[in-house]
Scaffold this motif. Sequence first.
Motif, short mmCIF file in Angstrom:
data_model
loop_
_atom_site.label_atom_id
_atom_site.label_comp_id
_atom_site.label_asym_id
_atom_site.label_seq_id
_atom_site.Cartn_x
_atom_site.Cartn_y
_atom_site.Cartn_z
N LEU A 35 0.78 -1.23 0.00
CA LEU A 35 0.00 0.00 0.00
C LEU A 35 0.82 1.29 0.00
N HIS A 36 1.68 1.48 0.98
CA HIS A 36 2.35 2.78 1.09
C HIS A 36 3.36 3.03 -0.04
N PRO A 37 4.22 2.07 -0.38
CA PRO A 37 5.09 2.31 -1.55
C PRO A 37 4.30 2.44 -2.85
N LEU A 38 3.14 1.76 -2.92
CA LEU A 38 2.31 1.85 -4.13
C LEU A 38 1.71 3.24 -4.26
N VAL A 39 1.19 3.78 -3.18
CA VAL A 39 0.64 5.13 -3.20
C VAL A 39 1.74 6.13 -3.57
N ASP A 40 2.92 5.96 -3.00
CA ASP A 40 4.04 6.85 -3.33
C ASP A 40 4.37 6.80 -4.82
N ALA A 41 4.34 5.61 -5.40
CA ALA A 41 4.62 5.47 -6.83
C ALA A 41 3.54 6.16 -7.66
N PHE A 42 2.29 6.07 -7.23
CA PHE A 42 1.19 6.71 -7.95
C PHE A 42 1.28 8.23 -7.89
N LYS A 43 2.03 8.76 -6.94
CA LYS A 43 2.18 10.20 -6.83
C LYS A 43 3.09 10.77 -7.93
N GLN A 44 3.82 9.91 -8.60
CA GLN A 44 4.68 10.36 -9.69
C GLN A 44 3.83 11.04 -10.77
N ASP A 45 4.32 12.17 -11.30
CA ASP A 45 3.56 12.93 -12.29
C ASP A 45 3.22 12.11 -13.53
N LYS A 46 4.06 11.15 -13.86
CA LYS A 46 3.85 10.38 -15.08
C LYS A 46 2.85 9.22 -14.92
N VAL A 47 2.40 8.98 -13.71
CA VAL A 47 1.45 7.89 -13.48
C VAL A 47 0.03 8.45 -13.41
N PHE A 48 -0.86 7.93 -14.25
CA PHE A 48 -2.26 8.32 -14.17
C PHE A 48 -2.81 7.99 -12.78
N ALA B 8 -15.85 -14.94 0.78
CA ALA B 8 -15.28 -16.22 1.22
C ALA B 8 -15.77 -17.35 0.34
N ALA B 9 -17.06 -17.32 -0.02
CA ALA B 9 -17.61 -18.36 -0.89
C ALA B 9 -16.97 -18.31 -2.27
N MET B 10 -16.61 -17.11 -2.71
CA MET B 10 -15.93 -16.94 -3.99
C MET B 10 -14.45 -17.33 -3.91
N LYS B 11 -13.96 -17.50 -2.68
CA LYS B 11 -12.54 -17.77 -2.44
C LYS B 11 -11.66 -16.65 -2.98
N ARG B 12 -12.09 -15.41 -2.72
CA ARG B 12 -11.34 -14.26 -3.22
C ARG B 12 -10.05 -14.03 -2.43
N GLY B 13 -10.02 -14.46 -1.17
CA GLY B 13 -8.79 -14.30 -0.39
C GLY B 13 -8.65 -12.96 0.30
N TYR B 14 -9.68 -12.12 0.28
CA TYR B 14 -9.64 -10.84 0.99
C TYR B 14 -11.03 -10.55 1.54
N ARG B 15 -11.09 -9.58 2.43
CA ARG B 15 -12.35 -9.14 3.01
C ARG B 15 -12.70 -7.76 2.48
N ALA B 16 -13.95 -7.38 2.66
CA ALA B 16 -14.39 -6.07 2.20
C ALA B 16 -13.59 -4.96 2.87
N GLU B 17 -13.17 -5.18 4.11
CA GLU B 17 -12.39 -4.19 4.83
C GLU B 17 -11.03 -3.93 4.16
N THR B 18 -10.49 -4.96 3.53
CA THR B 18 -9.21 -4.80 2.81
C THR B 18 -9.38 -3.82 1.67
N PHE B 19 -10.44 -4.01 0.90
CA PHE B 19 -10.76 -3.10 -0.20
C PHE B 19 -10.95 -1.69 0.32
N ARG B 20 -11.71 -1.55 1.39
CA ARG B 20 -11.99 -0.23 1.97
C ARG B 20 -10.70 0.45 2.42
N ASN B 21 -9.79 -0.30 3.01
CA ASN B 21 -8.54 0.26 3.51
C ASN B 21 -7.67 0.79 2.37
N VAL B 22 -7.59 0.03 1.29
CA VAL B 22 -6.79 0.46 0.14
C VAL B 22 -7.36 1.75 -0.45
#
Length: 274
Positions: free
Chosen positions: A82-95, A111-125
């Motif tokens: 998350l944090h290094p990814l956000v920093d990379a997105f701050k670059q002027d050349k990245v949409f 869980a039934a879909m076996k997605r491997g994450y929770r809704a809270e993970t999405f919300r946090n990102v």
Amino acid sequence: FCITKAARGNTFSYPIGTIRNSVEEAVKSGCMEIWLTSQDTGTYGLDRRANLPQLLQNICTVEGDFFVRVGMMNPTLANHLLHPLVDAFKQDKVFKFLHIPLQAGSNSVLAAMKRGYRAETFRNVVAEFRKQLPQLTIATDIICGFPAETDEQFEETMAMIGEIKPDVVNVSRFWPRPGTAAAKMERLPDEIVMERSRKLHALAKRIALERNLEWVGWRGRAVVDEKGKEPGTFIARNFAYKPIVVSSQEDLLGKIVRVEIVDASITHLKGRID
């Protein structure tokens, strides 16, 4: 439950140097947009001691006036980086464009879909990206009518979309792909799936219009990357990858222009050359 891996196999990461060389050649030949794409861009480098933020930071040192669009990544890896990814997105050349699938707002359904994450993970990102990049464009995906999804679980998805307010929501009706575990599950009645799809589309359209109207009055640079549907029109993209329809008798394709947003619709902004 997804057919993609069965159809395309495991992901493979090209070395950063190889990708950088390709970017340099593309930019030298006049390319204005670089798309980093994969089944899941978040998996980049897992097989070679690298990661997506490192790749982005490296590409952004290439000389030239160009923009990078990052493809879809799943919440699990986006959250891990998350944090290094956000920093990379701050670059002027990245949409400032993040494609991150939710699929369902219910943890039980995920869980039934076996997605491997929770809704809270999405919300946090999303929360961290929006905190650092308030004008970020967010695109997400929803599977409508997953087997055994209850009305209450569907409402959790509606609530999440209403809370997050993504700019783009790709709604797909569940379909049992041959060779997947989901193919053996009992499907919901078509009328229920259709009604849920209708509600999701209506909510997504309302939010998209609200989000786009916030851009009216904005002025800035945009790269023209498509011809419009009507003669004499073009599609330009600003730093948040928002599509802006502009009119010109001049061929603007591949050029950078300054635009002012004068109106908005569900699918795009309307601009004039500033």
